[in-house]
Motif scaffolding. Structure first.
Motif, PDB file in Angstrom:
ATOM      1  N   GLY A  90      36.620  37.563  50.997  1.00 32.11           N
ATOM      2  CA  GLY A  90      37.543  38.012  49.969  1.00 32.11           C
ATOM      3  C   GLY A  90      37.227  37.451  48.603  1.00 32.11           C
ATOM      4  N   ALA A  91      38.196  37.586  47.703  1.00 29.97           N
ATOM      5  CA  ALA A  91      38.074  37.101  46.335  1.00 29.97           C
ATOM      6  C   ALA A  91      38.847  35.789  46.224  1.00 29.97           C
ATOM      7  N   VAL A  92      38.156  34.704  45.909  1.00 26.41           N
ATOM      8  CA  VAL A  92      38.790  33.387  45.880  1.00 26.41           C
ATOM      9  C   VAL A  92      39.942  33.361  44.886  1.00 26.41           C
ATOM     10  N   GLU A  93      39.731  33.919  43.718  1.00 27.61           N
ATOM     11  CA  GLU A  93      40.764  33.870  42.678  1.00 27.61           C
ATOM     12  C   GLU A  93      41.935  34.802  42.980  1.00 27.61           C
ATOM     13  N   ALA A  94      41.663  35.908  43.622  1.00 27.96           N
ATOM     14  CA  ALA A  94      42.676  36.951  43.756  1.00 27.96           C
ATOM     15  C   ALA A  94      42.690  37.487  45.183  1.00 27.96           C
ATOM     16  N   LYS A  99      40.336  43.387  49.834  1.00 28.30           N
ATOM     17  CA  LYS A  99      39.795  44.633  50.386  1.00 28.30           C
ATOM     18  C   LYS A  99      38.844  45.271  49.380  1.00 28.30           C
ATOM     19  N   CYS A 100      37.904  46.067  49.868  1.00 23.78           N
ATOM     20  CA  CYS A 100      37.013  46.792  48.968  1.00 23.78           C
ATOM     21  C   CYS A 100      36.449  48.021  49.658  1.00 23.78           C
ATOM     22  N   LEU A 101      35.926  48.935  48.864  1.00 18.13           N
ATOM     23  CA  LEU A 101      35.378  50.194  49.395  1.00 18.13           C
ATOM     24  C   LEU A 101      33.966  50.001  49.935  1.00 18.13           C
ATOM     25  N   LEU A 102      33.086  49.396  49.160  1.00 16.72           N
ATOM     26  CA  LEU A 102      31.718  49.115  49.591  1.00 16.72           C
ATOM     27  C   LEU A 102      31.556  47.610  49.712  1.00 16.72           C
ATOM     28  N   TYR A 103      30.915  47.161  50.803  1.00 16.32           N
ATOM     29  CA  TYR A 103      30.789  45.722  51.054  1.00 16.32           C
ATOM     30  C   TYR A 103      29.411  45.425  51.623  1.00 16.32           C
ATOM     31  N   ALA A 104      28.836  44.308  51.156  1.00 14.45           N
ATOM     32  CA  ALA A 104      27.562  43.829  51.701  1.00 14.45           C
ATOM     33  C   ALA A 104      27.559  42.317  51.676  1.00 14.45           C
ATOM     34  N   ALA A 157      38.860  52.068  39.847  1.00  9.65           N
ATOM     35  CA  ALA A 157      39.142  51.019  40.828  1.00  9.65           C
ATOM     36  C   ALA A 157      40.624  50.667  40.786  1.00  9.65           C
ATOM     37  N   ALA A 158      41.140  50.234  41.940  1.00  2.78           N
ATOM     38  CA  ALA A 158      42.535  49.795  41.980  1.00  2.78           C
ATOM     39  C   ALA A 158      42.684  48.374  41.438  1.00  2.78           C
ATOM     40  N   ALA A 159      41.605  47.580  41.486  1.00  3.28           N
ATOM     41  CA  ALA A 159      41.610  46.207  40.982  1.00  3.28           C
ATOM     42  C   ALA A 159      40.305  46.013  40.209  1.00  3.28           C
ATOM     43  N   TRP A 160      39.592  44.917  40.450  1.00  3.97           N
ATOM     44  CA  TRP A 160      38.268  44.794  39.844  1.00  3.97           C
ATOM     45  C   TRP A 160      37.378  45.900  40.391  1.00  3.97           C
ATOM     46  N   CYS A 161      36.383  46.274  39.605  1.00  5.27           N
ATOM     47  CA  CYS A 161      35.505  47.350  40.052  1.00  5.27           C
ATOM     48  C   CYS A 161      34.372  46.793  40.918  1.00  5.27           C
ATOM     49  N   CYS A 162      33.510  45.962  40.347  1.00  4.11           N
ATOM     50  CA  CYS A 162      32.355  45.431  41.074  1.00  4.11           C
ATOM     51  C   CYS A 162      32.393  43.907  41.041  1.00  4.11           C
ATOM     52  N   HIS A 163      32.397  43.305  42.216  1.00  4.99           N
ATOM     53  CA  HIS A 163      32.525  41.858  42.360  1.00  4.99           C
ATOM     54  C   HIS A 163      31.288  41.361  43.106  1.00  4.99           C
ATOM     55  N   LEU A 164      30.409  40.663  42.404  1.00  2.00           N
ATOM     56  CA  LEU A 164      29.185  40.145  43.002  1.00  2.00           C
ATOM     57  C   LEU A 164      29.259  38.624  43.039  1.00  2.00           C
ATOM     58  N   VAL A 165      29.101  38.047  44.224  1.00  2.00           N
ATOM     59  CA  VAL A 165      29.292  36.620  44.446  1.00  2.00           C
ATOM     60  C   VAL A 165      27.998  36.011  44.975  1.00  2.00           C
ATOM     61  N   ARG A 299      41.731  22.699  32.483  1.00  2.00           N
ATOM     62  CA  ARG A 299      42.817  23.296  33.237  1.00  2.00           C
ATOM     63  C   ARG A 299      43.039  22.608  34.570  1.00  2.00           C
ATOM     64  N   GLY A 300      41.930  22.254  35.250  1.00  2.00           N
ATOM     65  CA  GLY A 300      42.064  21.542  36.513  1.00  2.00           C
ATOM     66  C   GLY A 300      42.054  22.408  37.741  1.00  2.00           C
ATOM     67  N   ASN A 301      42.015  23.731  37.593  1.00  2.00           N
ATOM     68  CA  ASN A 301      41.956  24.581  38.776  1.00  2.00           C
ATOM     69  C   ASN A 301      40.639  24.380  39.515  1.00  2.00           C
ATOM     70  N   ARG A 302      40.726  24.122  40.818  1.00  4.86           N
ATOM     71  CA  ARG A 302      39.521  23.956  41.614  1.00  4.86           C
ATOM     72  C   ARG A 302      39.370  25.069  42.651  1.00  4.86           C
ATOM     73  N   TYR A 303      40.295  25.992  42.704  1.00  6.46           N
ATOM     74  CA  TYR A 303      40.196  27.141  43.598  1.00  6.46           C
ATOM     75  C   TYR A 303      39.986  26.718  45.039  1.00  6.46           C
ATOM     76  N   GLU A 304      40.694  25.688  45.462  1.00  3.71           N
ATOM     77  CA  GLU A 304      40.519  25.185  46.822  1.00  3.71           C
ATOM     78  C   GLU A 304      41.437  25.882  47.820  1.00  3.71           C
ATOM     79  N   THR A 305      42.420  26.621  47.352  1.00  3.75           N
ATOM     80  CA  THR A 305      43.306  27.362  48.234  1.00  3.75           C
ATOM     81  C   THR A 305      43.268  28.824  47.838  1.00  3.75           C
ATOM     82  N   PRO A 306      43.402  29.728  48.800  1.00  6.52           N
ATOM     83  CA  PRO A 306      43.276  31.152  48.479  1.00  6.52           C
ATOM     84  C   PRO A 306      44.270  31.638  47.441  1.00  6.52           C
TER      85      PRO A 306
END
Length: 497
Positions: A90-94, A99-104, A157-165, A299-306
């Motif tokens: 998934g998306a750590v921030e959001a 969910k997404c349409l195309l996934y790899a 897109a319903a949310a972000w369009c293309c998310h590459l991690v 800011r201090g955000n470490r994105y350690e929780t979903p």
């Protein structure tokens, strides 16, 4: 004499031959996935979509595959959330955008090409807006190499369009990205990616058109963005806000940014990482707000929780014990034409700021022409700008600035050279204000304005400044440079034009 039958290319897998109907009514998910799997089983090739409308849920892409969309072919995302896979990264921030349409994932050599379209049907009548609502992205790739997008239209897109991690070797060219039917409609989001080339493409997005993110310790690096036309309701190009690792070696050149409602270029380091070696050149900004926003915060955000979200307010403990601010340095910006048409004084001008004890370093802005509305009052001139060290960074959150164009604070090694400024309405504020700045250079600045400002530059707690070549078409502006208080040192005024 007989006629031989045409031989079908064994490396082309037509989705209709695997049962896809392409009418836009029945769901083609199973048939399309069957074609993708068959292509992968044979070592790769092209999965071809002939003319038609292919309604589908999540599709899992594989290595060595090209998805080719013919003219008038549309891959159409289902409006039923049950058609989207849950067993994917998934998306750590959001997390509501998992969910997404195309996934790899863990793939190599994936290409999306052709002159057709991929449409998410993501309008907020189908997927209600709101950060808390579950909405699928158009595409997500995780830990993939050799990714290419060519020629396609990506839209709605319903949310972000293309998310590459954590991807690398990404080539994107001649695409049209048209996604502004919902909120959070980012265009291209790159989280910890490397070796990225984007060129000759058009963007119209409701959120950031191109956004570099860094939710882990991976540093996103070696980006080239060129020859693009970008329109956004939030920012054309943004580095941040997610900045745990950071960004390095980014080049943006020969781009047009127009009708950008909350900013054109934003360089943001908020979460303790490093942002350095940024080159921005030959940029036209037409009818934008906040043409340039450079922010070093903590800011201090470490994105350690979903559920860690960008917009949450920092806790009392975080405010009392902030994390280190990170590093923001070595930024070169040149040959910029910017027209700021808004009369909203919270969304105008250039803001460059660090935090006390942590300075934005080595920023040069050269050959910039900027036109702003103006309209600042005597009360605006006296405003003390809040630090807001841990707050989500948007320029307008800082409110009206005490400068009509440049507000620079907590910085070192700032150089403004050959700057042309036009202020349309009378403005009581200085053109530029510098507070807690070391090694400041301002050379060759032409200011054309309705007469009202009492000085061009106001310096507070500035150490080592070289200023010269200042010009205004209103002789009543005096003094040209005002030293506010007795804590300015080593200020050198030179005569040059």
């Amino acid at each position: 004499m007989g006629f031989s039958q045409p031989v079908q290319d064994p490396h082309i897998f037509d989705v209709q031959q695997f049962g896809a109907c392409g009418t836009g009514t029945g769901k083609d998910t199973v048939a399309i996935q069957r074609a993708i799997d068959a292509c992968a089983l044979q070592g790769g090739g092209t999965v071809r979509f002939p003319r038609g409308i292919y309604l589908t849920g999540t599709l899992i892409l594989k290595s060595n595959i090209t998805l080719y969309m013919a003219a008038d072919a549309v891959l159409l995302g289902s409006t039923d959330k049950r058609d989207y896979a849950d067993d994917i990264d998934g998306a750590v921030e959001a997390p509501n955008f998992n969910k997404c349409l195309l996934y790899a994932k863990d793939c190599c050599s994936i290409t999306l090409a052709g002159s057709g379209a991929i449409d998410g049907q993501g309008g907020n009548n189908t997927f209600p807006c709101g950060i808390e609502n579950e909405r699928p992205m158009l595409l997500r790739m995780v830990n993939c190499r050799k990714v290419a997008f060519h020629g396609l239209t990506l839209r709605n897109a319903a949310a972000w369009c293309c998310h590459l991690v954590d991807c690398e070797d990404i080539h994107i060219s001649h695409i049209t990205l048209d996604s502004h039917v919902n909120v959070n409609n980012d265009g291209l989001d790159f989280d910890g990616c490397r070796n990225v080339f984007i060129s000759d493409s058009r963007f119209h997005t409701a959120d950031d058109s191109i956004c570099l993110k860094s939710t882990s310790d991976r540093i996103g690096s070696h980006f080239t963005i060129s020859n693009c036309i970008l329109r956004s309701d939030t920012a054309a190009i943004k580095l941040g806000t997610s900045s745990r690792g950071g960004y390095r070696n980014v080049v943006v050149n020969n781009c047009i940014m127009h009708d950008c409602k909350l900013g054109a270029i934003k360089l943001l380091m908020m979460d303790g990482g490093i942002l350095e070696n940024i080159s921005i050149n030959n940029i036209v900004m037409d009818q934008v707000e906040g043409p340039l926003f450079i922010r070093l915060g903590r800011r201090g955000n470490r994105y350690e929780t979903p559920r860690e979200m960008n917009f949450r307010q920092p806790s009392r403990e975080e405010l009392d014990n902030p994390v280190p601010a990170g590093i923001l340095r070595r930024v070169r910006i040149s040959n910029v034409q910017a027209t700021v048409t808004t009369s909203d004084k919270t969304k105008s001008g250039v803001l460059i700021t660090g935090v006390p004890g942590s300075l934005v370093e080595d920023v040069q802005i050269e050959n910039m022409s900027i036109r702003v509305f103006g309209g600042g009052t005597g009360e605006d001139r006296q405003i003390v700008v809040a630090e807001d060290e841990a707050r989500y960074p948007e320029q307008y959150f800082f409110g009206v600035l005490p400068a009509s164009v440049f507000f620079i604070r907590h910085a070192s090694g700032i150089c403004l050279r050959n700057i042309r400024i036009v202020i349309d309405q009378p403005d009581d504020r200085p053109v530029a204000v510098a507070e807690d700045v070391e090694h400041l250079q301002i050379k060759e600045m032409d200011v054309h304005m309705a007469s009202k400002a009492r000085c061009l530059l106001r310096l507070t707690s500035v150490n080592q400044a070289c200023i010269g070549g200042l010009y205004t078409d209103h002789e009543t502006v005096s003094p040209v440079v005002h030293l506010d208080g007795g804590d300015c040192r080593n200020i050198r005024l030179i005569q040059e034009k």
